[in-house]
Design a protein around this motif. Structure first.
Motif, short mmCIF file in Angstrom:
data_model
loop_
_atom_site.label_atom_id
_atom_site.label_comp_id
_atom_site.label_asym_id
_atom_site.label_seq_id
_atom_site.Cartn_x
_atom_site.Cartn_y
_atom_site.Cartn_z
N ALA A 205 0.82 -1.22 0.00
CA ALA A 205 0.00 0.00 0.00
C ALA A 205 0.85 1.27 0.00
CB ALA A 205 -0.93 0.00 1.21
N GLY A 206 2.17 1.13 -0.09
CA GLY A 206 3.02 2.32 -0.15
C GLY A 206 3.56 2.78 1.18
N ILE A 207 3.48 1.94 2.22
CA ILE A 207 4.06 2.28 3.52
C ILE A 207 5.58 2.06 3.44
CG2 ILE A 207 4.13 1.68 5.96
CD1 ILE A 207 1.55 3.09 5.01
N THR A 208 6.34 3.06 3.87
CA THR A 208 7.80 3.01 3.73
C THR A 208 8.56 3.13 5.04
OG1 THR A 208 7.86 5.41 3.34
CG2 THR A 208 7.71 3.96 1.39
N CYS A 209 7.93 3.71 6.06
CA CYS A 209 8.59 3.91 7.36
C CYS A 209 7.50 3.85 8.41
CB CYS A 209 9.32 5.25 7.39
SG CYS A 209 10.17 5.60 8.95
N ASN A 210 7.48 2.81 9.25
CA ASN A 210 6.27 2.56 10.02
C ASN A 210 6.54 2.32 11.50
OD1 ASN A 210 3.49 2.35 10.08
ND2 ASN A 210 3.47 0.14 9.76
N PHE B 82 1.94 8.61 -5.75
CA PHE B 82 2.82 9.65 -5.19
C PHE B 82 4.27 9.20 -5.22
CE2 PHE B 82 5.13 11.00 -1.36
CZ PHE B 82 5.31 12.34 -1.68
N HIS B 83 4.55 7.99 -4.73
CA HIS B 83 5.93 7.50 -4.75
C HIS B 83 6.46 7.42 -6.18
CE1 HIS B 83 6.25 6.63 -0.52
NE2 HIS B 83 5.24 5.77 -0.53
N TRP B 84 5.65 6.92 -7.09
CA TRP B 84 6.08 6.72 -8.48
C TRP B 84 6.41 8.05 -9.15
CZ3 TRP B 84 2.41 5.33 -13.05
CH2 TRP B 84 3.16 4.86 -14.13
N ASN C 43 6.04 10.41 -14.01
CA ASN C 43 6.23 9.06 -13.53
C ASN C 43 7.69 8.62 -13.53
OD1 ASN C 43 3.46 8.91 -13.32
ND2 ASN C 43 3.18 7.87 -15.28
N ASP C 44 8.14 8.14 -12.38
CA ASP C 44 9.43 7.47 -12.26
C ASP C 44 10.57 8.31 -12.81
OD1 ASP C 44 11.00 5.37 -11.40
OD2 ASP C 44 10.85 4.28 -13.29
N GLN D 155 -4.84 17.07 -6.31
CA GLN D 155 -3.74 16.60 -7.15
C GLN D 155 -2.55 17.56 -7.10
OE1 GLN D 155 -4.84 15.65 -11.19
NE2 GLN D 155 -2.73 15.50 -11.88
N MET D 156 -1.37 16.98 -7.18
CA MET D 156 -0.10 17.70 -7.13
C MET D 156 0.63 17.53 -8.45
SD MET D 156 3.21 16.54 -4.87
CE MET D 156 2.43 16.89 -3.31
N GLU D 157 1.36 18.58 -8.86
CA GLU D 157 2.33 18.46 -9.95
C GLU D 157 3.58 19.25 -9.58
OE1 GLU D 157 1.95 18.08 -13.88
OE2 GLU D 157 -0.14 17.41 -13.97
N VAL D 158 4.70 18.86 -10.20
CA VAL D 158 6.00 19.45 -9.90
C VAL D 158 6.61 19.99 -11.19
CG1 VAL D 158 8.32 19.06 -8.97
CG2 VAL D 158 6.36 17.87 -7.96
N PHE D 159 7.13 21.24 -11.12
CA PHE D 159 7.70 21.90 -12.28
C PHE D 159 9.05 22.56 -11.89
CE2 PHE D 159 3.12 21.99 -12.80
CZ PHE D 159 2.93 21.64 -14.13
#
Length: 418
Positions: A35-40, A286-288, A377-378, A410-414
């Protein structure tokens, strides 16, 4: 398709993990990662009722999955040491000897929501001991959300910023964490309080050069609605865009749901719910798309446009270089934030700041822009000027307009290049 997360560089996302270590099979770690959990947080452990081998097995599996761990030992909870804080040291030294040097261990859990002066004193002492014995670790204490009037209700009249700065300096904590769920209430005042908390806690972290995590809502209770996929995306995007360094979700397991708790990712039957599927989709995308990139950057500024919440400033001309104004064609609130990498290169994060509606959000730029790099993506990077299918790009001579349609939250990065 399968999304592979670069766990070494992943943005930290976890959840409040209340079940006892005896009740949680190590196989659940794979479900967390799925499910995208990375630090728990680990499940809870007690020396009086659990075998240390159970916790070690859990840490082994988290390490095998590439996941970092906040080790939750109920014997270390600060509430147990109010009035006799000196008793904390031998308990922590034992826990550190058993679990602190495990390669999965990021730090130990200190406790949740201190309220009284004596509780804060116990937390400060716990931090001091942890930082002395294990300076390489990052302990986690969770604070209450800020509310208007907290200064008189809780802090003896001391301004919140000054109080929190003093706590950080006295304790030596490398990270602050808090929870806020009002944003899932029906009234807009909850949204305002949500951003007021982001503004206050992120500001304190940045003033003191430490990290800040936010606890967000993944289940319905009290007056809080069960978060939809749009709600989950909006909470994650606004938290990241506002400068938080990590996220925890409340609540994950529904094993002991009472009153009107409902909609947890893993429900009362132990089954993955619609919330699990939605949260998995939001987090993996989000991670991708951005997670590793944003985890590597440093937040510097956040502005709201069309409508501001929580003491954030409304965007004005040239608050950020080359950006004359920010607009939403549909009158929806937006966020634009600046981040920088280790070389000082600037990135822009754009967010649709509503969980309810889609809309068109536009940069209005100085003429002469050579490239508008768009991250996707990626690690894919494209020049928005050359490729803007189903988006908006127009060079009007005196200014350049560049805009994208954004779903709720939704988020985008530029990145601009002149």
């Amino acid at each position: 398709m399968s999304v592979t997360i670069d766990m070494k560089n992943a943005y930290p996302i976890g959840f409040w993990n209340y079940p006892n270590v005896n009740k949680t099979p190590v196989s659940d770690v794979a479900r967390w990662k799925n499910a995208g959990i990375t630090c728990n947080q680990t499940p809870f452990f007690s020396y009086g009722s659990n075998d240390p081998a159970k916790m070690t097995a859990m840490l082994d599996e988290m390490h095998a999955q590439g996941m970092r761990a906040i080790v939750c030992i109920s014997d270390l909870d600060f509430h147990r040491f109010v009035g006799h804080r000196e008793d904390f040291r031998p308990v922590f030294e034992r826990a550190y000897a058993d679990f602190g040097r495990h390669p999965a261990t990021l730090g130990f859990f200190v406790g949740d929501e201190p309220l009284r002066r004596e509780e804060f004193d116990a937390c400060v002492y716990a931090y001091q001991v942890m930082r002395e014995v294990a300076p390489e670790l990052t302990p986690l204490l969770n604070f209450n959300p800020y509310w208007v009037g907290m200064e008189n209700d809780l802090l003896g009249g001391q301004p919140f910023d000054a109080w929190l700065d003093n706590f950080i300096r006295e304790s030596g904590c490398p990270l602050i964490c808090y929870d806020c769920y009002w944003q899932m209430n029906p009234e807009e005042e909850g949204t305002n309080l949500y951003f007021l908390n982001l503004h206050n806690y992120v500001g304190a972290a940045e003033r003191n050069g430490i990290q800040v995590w936010n606890t967000l809502l993944s289940c319905g209770h009290f007056r809080y609605r069960v978060p939809s996929e749009d709600d989950l995306r909006w909470q994650l995007s606004t938290t990241v865009a506002s400068g938080c360094n990590g996220i925890l979700w409340f609540l994950w397991y529904g094993e002991d749901s009472r009153n009107n708790y409902r909609g947890m990712p893993v429900d009362e039957l132990g089954e993955e719910s619609a919330t699990y599927a939605a949260l998995r989709r939001v987090q993996l995308l989000f991670h991708w798309r951005y997670g590793a990139l944003l985890h590597s950057l440093r937040h510097t500024d956040t502005f709201h446009f069309c409508k501001a919440f929580g003491n954030y400033p409304l965007y004005k001309t040239y608050d950020l270089p080359h950006i004359r104004k920010m607009t939403s064609d549909n009158g929806l609130p937006g966020i634009v934030s600046r981040f920088v990498d280790k070389d000082g290169v600037e990135y822009l994060v754009l967010v649709n700041n509503t969980p309810k509606e889609s809309g068109l959000f536009c940069f209005h730029l100085d003429p002469g822009v050579k490239h508008i790099w768009r991250y996707w993506n990626d690690g894919e990077v494209t020049d928005f000027i050359q490729s803007h299918h189903d988006a908006v790009y127009a060079d009007h001579g005196s200014f350049v307009q560049a805009g994208v349609w954004l779903a709720p939250g939704q988020m985008e990065v530029f990145r601009l290049e002149y």
